[in-house]
Design a protein around this motif. Structure first.
Motif, PDB file in Angstrom:
ATOM      1  N   LEU A   1       0.813  -1.208   0.000  1.00  0.00           N
ATOM      2  CA  LEU A   1       0.000   0.000   0.000  1.00  0.00           C
ATOM      3  C   LEU A   1       0.852   1.265   0.000  1.00  0.00           C
ATOM      4  N   GLN A   2       1.998   1.226   0.665  1.00  0.00           N
ATOM      5  CA  GLN A   2       2.847   2.409   0.699  1.00  0.00           C
ATOM      6  C   GLN A   2       3.405   2.742  -0.683  1.00  0.00           C
ATOM      7  N   THR A   3       3.723   1.738  -1.473  1.00  0.00           N
ATOM      8  CA  THR A   3       4.143   1.975  -2.859  1.00  0.00           C
ATOM      9  C   THR A   3       2.969   2.453  -3.698  1.00  0.00           C
ATOM     10  N   ALA A   4       1.794   1.865  -3.483  1.00  0.00           N
ATOM     11  CA  ALA A   4       0.610   2.243  -4.255  1.00  0.00           C
ATOM     12  C   ALA A   4       0.249   3.708  -4.042  1.00  0.00           C
ATOM     13  N   VAL A   5       0.444   4.204  -2.828  1.00  0.00           N
ATOM     14  CA  VAL A   5       0.154   5.612  -2.536  1.00  0.00           C
ATOM     15  C   VAL A   5       0.982   6.529  -3.423  1.00  0.00           C
ATOM     16  N   LYS A   6       2.219   6.144  -3.694  1.00  0.00           N
ATOM     17  CA  LYS A   6       3.110   6.964  -4.514  1.00  0.00           C
ATOM     18  C   LYS A   6       2.844   6.794  -6.006  1.00  0.00           C
ATOM     19  N   GLU A   7       2.544   5.575  -6.420  1.00  0.00           N
ATOM     20  CA  GLU A   7       2.425   5.290  -7.856  1.00  0.00           C
ATOM     21  C   GLU A   7       0.994   5.363  -8.376  1.00  0.00           C
ATOM     22  N   HIS A   8       0.017   5.219  -7.494  1.00  0.00           N
ATOM     23  CA  HIS A   8      -1.395   5.241  -7.902  1.00  0.00           C
ATOM     24  C   HIS A   8      -2.185   6.074  -6.889  1.00  0.00           C
ATOM     25  N   GLY A   9      -1.671   7.240  -6.585  1.00  0.00           N
ATOM     26  CA  GLY A   9      -2.185   8.053  -5.494  1.00  0.00           C
ATOM     27  C   GLY A   9      -3.660   8.376  -5.570  1.00  0.00           C
ATOM     28  N   GLU A  10      -4.146   8.810  -6.722  1.00  0.00           N
ATOM     29  CA  GLU A  10      -5.548   9.205  -6.829  1.00  0.00           C
ATOM     30  C   GLU A  10      -6.488   8.020  -6.665  1.00  0.00           C
ATOM     31  N   LEU A  11      -6.077   6.877  -7.184  1.00  0.00           N
ATOM     32  CA  LEU A  11      -6.896   5.671  -7.041  1.00  0.00           C
ATOM     33  C   LEU A  11      -6.973   5.244  -5.583  1.00  0.00           C
ATOM     34  N   VAL A  12      -5.842   5.233  -4.895  1.00  0.00           N
ATOM     35  CA  VAL A  12      -5.830   4.849  -3.489  1.00  0.00           C
ATOM     36  C   VAL A  12      -6.627   5.844  -2.655  1.00  0.00           C
ATOM     37  N   ARG A  13      -6.418   7.118  -2.921  1.00  0.00           N
ATOM     38  CA  ARG A  13      -7.074   8.161  -2.134  1.00  0.00           C
ATOM     39  C   ARG A  13      -8.593   8.067  -2.222  1.00  0.00           C
ATOM     40  N   ARG A  14      -9.112   7.604  -3.358  1.00  0.00           N
ATOM     41  CA  ARG A  14     -10.557   7.499  -3.562  1.00  0.00           C
ATOM     42  C   ARG A  14     -11.193   6.496  -2.592  1.00  0.00           C
ATOM     43  N   TYR A  15     -10.423   5.477  -2.179  1.00  0.00           N
ATOM     44  CA  TYR A  15     -10.997   4.397  -1.380  1.00  0.00           C
ATOM     45  C   TYR A  15     -10.463   4.294   0.045  1.00  0.00           C
ATOM     46  N   LEU A  16      -9.259   4.782   0.299  1.00  0.00           N
ATOM     47  CA  LEU A  16      -8.620   4.575   1.589  1.00  0.00           C
ATOM     48  C   LEU A  16      -9.435   5.187   2.738  1.00  0.00           C
ATOM     49  N   HIS A  17      -9.713   4.381   3.761  1.00  0.00           N
ATOM     50  CA  HIS A  17     -10.455   4.782   4.974  1.00  0.00           C
ATOM     51  C   HIS A  17     -11.909   5.164   4.675  1.00  0.00           C
ATOM     52  N   GLN A  18     -12.466   4.667   3.572  1.00  0.00           N
ATOM     53  CA  GLN A  18     -13.869   4.951   3.259  1.00  0.00           C
ATOM     54  C   GLN A  18     -14.809   3.873   3.789  1.00  0.00           C
ATOM     55  N   ALA A  19     -14.287   2.699   4.094  1.00  0.00           N
ATOM     56  CA  ALA A  19     -15.116   1.620   4.650  1.00  0.00           C
ATOM     57  C   ALA A  19     -14.871   1.450   6.146  1.00  0.00           C
ATOM     58  N   VAL A  20     -13.616   1.440   6.552  1.00  0.00           N
ATOM     59  CA  VAL A  20     -13.267   1.466   7.970  1.00  0.00           C
ATOM     60  C   VAL A  20     -12.859   2.901   8.273  1.00  0.00           C
ATOM     61  N   LYS A  21     -13.762   3.659   8.838  1.00  0.00           N
ATOM     62  CA  LYS A  21     -13.546   5.100   8.995  1.00  0.00           C
ATOM     63  C   LYS A  21     -12.804   5.409  10.296  1.00  0.00           C
ATOM     64  N   PRO A  22     -11.883   6.378  10.262  1.00  0.00           N
ATOM     65  CA  PRO A  22     -11.105   6.712  11.456  1.00  0.00           C
ATOM     66  C   PRO A  22     -11.945   7.176  12.645  1.00  0.00           C
ATOM     67  N   ASP A  23     -13.149   7.699  12.378  1.00  0.00           N
ATOM     68  CA  ASP A  23     -13.948   8.223  13.489  1.00  0.00           C
ATOM     69  C   ASP A  23     -14.833   7.171  14.149  1.00  0.00           C
ATOM     70  N   GLU A  24     -14.655   5.887  13.809  1.00  0.00           N
ATOM     71  CA  GLU A  24     -15.458   4.831  14.445  1.00  0.00           C
ATOM     72  C   GLU A  24     -15.130   4.698  15.933  1.00  0.00           C
ATOM     73  N   HIS A  25     -13.843   4.712  16.260  1.00  0.00           N
ATOM     74  CA  HIS A  25     -13.391   4.582  17.644  1.00  0.00           C
ATOM     75  C   HIS A  25     -11.884   4.842  17.663  1.00  0.00           C
ATOM     76  N   SER A  26     -11.294   4.828  18.855  1.00  0.00           N
ATOM     77  CA  SER A  26      -9.887   5.202  18.970  1.00  0.00           C
ATOM     78  C   SER A  26      -8.953   4.216  18.266  1.00  0.00           C
ATOM     79  N   LEU A  27      -9.293   2.925  18.258  1.00  0.00           N
ATOM     80  CA  LEU A  27      -8.425   1.958  17.585  1.00  0.00           C
ATOM     81  C   LEU A  27      -8.430   2.159  16.075  1.00  0.00           C
TER      82      LEU A  27
END
Length: 433
Positions: free
Chosen positions: A117-143
């Motif tokens: 995923l760290q390589t994908a962020v650099k090489e396919h940034g817009e594609l990753v950004r569209r989906y990252l943290h959209q299903a498991v959202k950071p505001d669900e809980h502290s973990l």
């Protein structure tokens, strides 16, 4: 009452790590915002499980890793899992980062992306950004927030429209350094009318306390099919917290196959969001608890689309003084007409000190639906054991046959022969056979 979250890293250090890894600005901002949320949010609230009493602070720190030049250099703990994978698609993560990536040339030619995923962020940034943290959202809980702030390594799998991947792609995620952070994030995107099977194994080889705080996000496009198989065999030293989410569009399907073979305390939450009409979900979970493990397994299906079937089966075996909470949640939203949600949870206890609790939950806001559940908790049937013994089988072997018969309805439905064999071996090991 809420428990104060002690952050394992401060904002300055997190920014420094992000910059050192040459991450884009949007990802650095995402991490910092998630870290702020982590300080504000409470721990997840789990059914009949006091997770606030668990040690959830053993993140370790980010450590750079040395890439493998060939599979012959793979650690012994993963060697058997990568046997005969020289030509297949494979990713190996060791502690804080990825050490091996291979994508079969024929898949690359079809536009499949399979990398860390760290390589994908650099090489396919817009594609990753569209989906990252959209299903498991950071505001669900502290973990969830801490995961979004600290994730490392991970996997990114993208299958373009109309591409059928015939052979499974595989990932091995190993933690063998107690001082190294191990926070992988798995992101799978299957575009319209595509098909893929993804298999991963989580393995630990250490004797010091540690934490795996993991997240899985799967996005299933219209008419696409994703089969997601995951086996966790982390050691008694490792606390495992994993949240899995799939978002399924019109006529898409997700199949979960989860083998929970950990030796440490475990939280496992697997959820399908049936967003589109005609979307479907099938989840099979088997688990074996031993020692003094504390286990909480939740499987969920949330229906939004019309004509959406879901089926969830969980079978767990508890021995020694292990305790388990098995939750099945079917939620049918208003407007999800002709949805069909079915679930079964069964727990088999092998000792007087073992405990199991099965909780089927149906939440239905629509009239024109079908839903059902079955749940049972009990001990080995002595009549079955006696019958087998009357045929000349020893008590030990008779009990073993009963246990395997209990798990068979799930194991036998696993369509991957290699995964079936692996789970069978792990079950035997956990049961002391």
């Amino acid at each position: 009452m809420t428990t104060e979250t002690i952050l394992p890293v401060d904002a300055a250090r997190l920014s420094e790590l992000s910059q050192a890894n040459s991450e884009p600005g949007w990802l650095q901002d995402s991490r910092l915002k998630a870290l702020e949320l982590a300080a504000e949010l409470a721990l997840p609230r789990l059914e009949k499980t006091r997770i606030d009493r668990w040690d959830l602070s053993k993140y370790g720190s980010y450590k750079t890793v040395q890439a493998l030049q060939s599979l012959e250099e793979a650690p012994a703990s993963v060697a058997a899992l990568v046997k005969d994978q020289e030509q297949g698609s494979l990713i190996i993560q060791r502690n804080s980062g990825t050490v091996y990536v291979r994508l079969a040339p024929e898949l690359a030619a079809q536009g499949v992306i399979f990398t860390d995923l760290q390589t994908a962020v650099k090489e396919h940034g817009e594609l990753v950004r569209r989906y990252l943290h959209q299903a498991v959202k950071p505001d669900e809980h502290s973990l969830a927030a801490l995961h979004a702030a600290l994730w490392n390594g991970g996997v990114f799998l993208y299958v373009p429209k109309n591409v059928i991947v015939d052979t499974p792609v595989q990932a091995i995620l190993l933690t063998d350094d107690a001082e190294a952070a191990f926070v992988p994030h798995i992101l799978v995107v299957a575009d319209a009318n595509s098909s893929v099977t993804y298999v991963d194994n989580y393995v630990s080889d250490k004797s010091e306390a540690g934490l795996h705080n993991g997240a899985v996000e799967v996005f299933v496009g219209a008419g696409a099919k994703v089969q997601y198989a995951s086996v966790h065999q982390l050691g008694a030293d490792t606390t495992d917290v994993t949240y899995r989410r799939a978002v399924v569009e019109n006529d898409g399907s997700i199949e979960w196959i989860v083998g929970e073979m950990n030796y440490g305390d475990t939280v496992s939450d697997t959820k399908s969001i049936l967003k589109g009409n005609g979307s479907s979900s099938n989840a099979k979970v088997i688990a074996v608890g031993s020692g003094a493990q504390k286990l909480n397994y939740t499987t969920q299906a949330q229906h939004f689309g019309r004509n959406t079937p879901s089926d969830m089966i969980t079978r767990a075996v508890m021995r020694d003084s292990a305790t388990s909470i098995i939750n099945g949640i079917t939620k049918i939203e208003k407007g999800a007409t002709r949805a069909d949600g079915q679930q079964t949870e069964k727990v088999l206890m092998l000792s007087p000190k073992a405990r199991g609790d099965a909780n089927p939950i149906l939440l239905i806001d629509e009239d024109d639906v079908t839903a059902g559940h079955a749940a049972s908790v009990g001990r080995v049937n002595e009549e079955q054991v006696y019958y087998l013994m009357s045929r000349g089988i020893s008590k030990h072997d008779a009990e073993t046959l009963v246990i395997y018969g209990f798990l068979a309805p799930v194991v036998s439905q696993i369509p991957l022969e290699g995964l079936r064999n692996q789970l069978q071996s792990l079950v035997e090991r956990k049961l002391g056979q």
